[in-house]
Write a protein that holds these residues in place. Structure first.
Motif, short mmCIF file in Angstrom:
data_model
loop_
_atom_site.label_atom_id
_atom_site.label_comp_id
_atom_site.label_asym_id
_atom_site.label_seq_id
_atom_site.Cartn_x
_atom_site.Cartn_y
_atom_site.Cartn_z
N LYS A 230 0.81 -1.21 0.00
CA LYS A 230 0.00 0.00 0.00
C LYS A 230 0.85 1.27 0.00
O LYS A 230 0.55 2.24 0.71
CB LYS A 230 -0.97 0.01 1.18
N SER A 231 1.93 1.24 -0.79
CA SER A 231 2.79 2.42 -0.91
C SER A 231 2.21 3.34 -1.97
O SER A 231 2.14 2.99 -3.15
CB SER A 231 4.21 1.99 -1.29
N VAL A 232 1.79 4.53 -1.56
CA VAL A 232 1.11 5.48 -2.45
C VAL A 232 1.65 6.88 -2.18
O VAL A 232 1.75 7.32 -1.04
CB VAL A 232 -0.42 5.45 -2.22
N LEU A 233 1.98 7.57 -3.26
CA LEU A 233 2.37 8.97 -3.19
C LEU A 233 1.27 9.82 -3.81
O LEU A 233 0.95 9.66 -4.99
CB LEU A 233 3.70 9.20 -3.92
N THR A 234 0.71 10.71 -3.02
CA THR A 234 -0.37 11.59 -3.48
C THR A 234 0.15 13.03 -3.52
O THR A 234 0.63 13.56 -2.51
CB THR A 234 -1.59 11.51 -2.55
N GLU A 235 0.07 13.65 -4.69
CA GLU A 235 0.55 15.01 -4.87
C GLU A 235 -0.61 15.88 -5.33
O GLU A 235 -1.21 15.64 -6.39
CB GLU A 235 1.68 15.05 -5.90
#
Length: 310
Positions: A230-235
């Motif tokens: 569940k590795s997620v980068l939200t920008e």
């Protein structure tokens, strides 16, 4: 304490020079069993051993057993080693060497709370004065075994511990830019989960060592095999002129499957059964990038139950 006898007792003591043995007659002060090793005056390449301990023990034997024949050969071949000296002192007391009543090891099982945080370092948008990290609070399970350097004293302990840890991490950074013409806000959030099987060899020292209460400090290393999910980068970008936009990237980071950390801790053992402990793990790097890294640090608070006879 190596042997407690009715007439003679045997002790050992390790100093910075060598291991020494002592005998005690009844309530008298202990006396060192002397063995001196030195270089020969005639030849600097030859050492000389003066085994006076054999004469010391033989003299006690003659005193305690005046009607028995002098057993010169028995004492002439006696080695300056724990097991040999224990048997010799037991014979002085007319006793047999029995298995020690002090257990040499003790297993335990426990659980607790793992308090952890992740942080960025280096040249990353998530490393800055405005970066924040949420604290992960999740339970952990542990199993281990303690080995006593001296089972009769139990002051110095070697511990092998296997733990199952989990962490849910979130690192956030918000950047504001403004001018007379526009305002821009950039918000970045990286979330990921980590599941770790940790093997920890440690050394414990009981600075308070009473019969039913021990307080120790410890140090060791954690060898960690980790899985990530569940590795997620939200920008999210907001611009007063262009409006808002959001970009979501799954698995933006390649994590390392193995890492290690250094650990220090302290604990309280009550009634030889219940152990309350706290440990701090220095930040462990979980990435292998050149210009930035992600570090995870932990504080664990645990409660353990120790098995076996008291």
């Amino acid at each position: 304490v190596l042997f407690k006898g009715k007439q003679v007792s045997l002790y050992s003591y390790q100093d910075v020079i060598k291991k020494r043995f002592y005998i005690q007659r009844n309530a008298a002060l202990p006396v060192e069993l002397k063995r001196d090793i030195f270089m020969s005056l005639d030849s600097k390449s030859t050492s000389v051993t003066n085994s006076r301990y054999r004469n010391q023990l033989q003299a006690i034997d003659v005193e305690l057993h005046p009607s028995a024949p002098v057993r010169d050969q028995k004492w002439a071949n006696l080695r300056y080693v724990d097991s040999y000296l224990i048997k010799a002192v037991a014979s002085l007391n007319d006793e047999q060497v029995v298995q020690s009543k002090h257990r040499a090891s003790q297993p335990f099982i426990g659980a607790g709370i793992n308090v952890a945080k992740a942080s960025y370092s280096g040249t990353s948008n998530l490393n800055g004065d405005d970066a924040t990290a949420k604290t992960s609070l999740l339970p952990f399970l542990t199993f281990g075994i303690d080995f006593y350097a001296n089972p009769a004293v139990k002051r110095l302990v070697y511990r092998l511990e296997l733990s199952l840890l989990a962490g849910k991490y979130e690192v956030n950074s918000t950047e504001h830019k403004s001018s007379s013409l526009l305002t821009e806000v950039s918000d970045r959030t990286h979330t990921f989960e980590q599941y770790t099987l940790q093997f920890s060899p440690q050394v414990l020292y009981n600075i308070y060592n009473a019969e039913n209460t021990q307080f120790y400090i410890s140090g060791g290393v954690g060898l960690n095999a980790s899985k990530y999910s569940k590795s997620v980068l939200t920008e999210m970008h907001s611009n007063s002129f262009y409006g808002e936009s959001t970009k979501v990237t799954a698995d933006p980071i390649d994590f390392m499957g193995f890492n290690y950390d250094l650990q220090i801790g302290a604990g309280l053992i009550l009634n030889k059964r219940t152990e309350i402990s706290v440990a701090y793990s220095f930040p462990a790097t979980v990435t292998d990038y050149l210009y930035y890294s992600i570090d995870v640090q932990r504080i664990s608070v645990g409660l353990s139950y120790r098995f076996g006879k008291k």
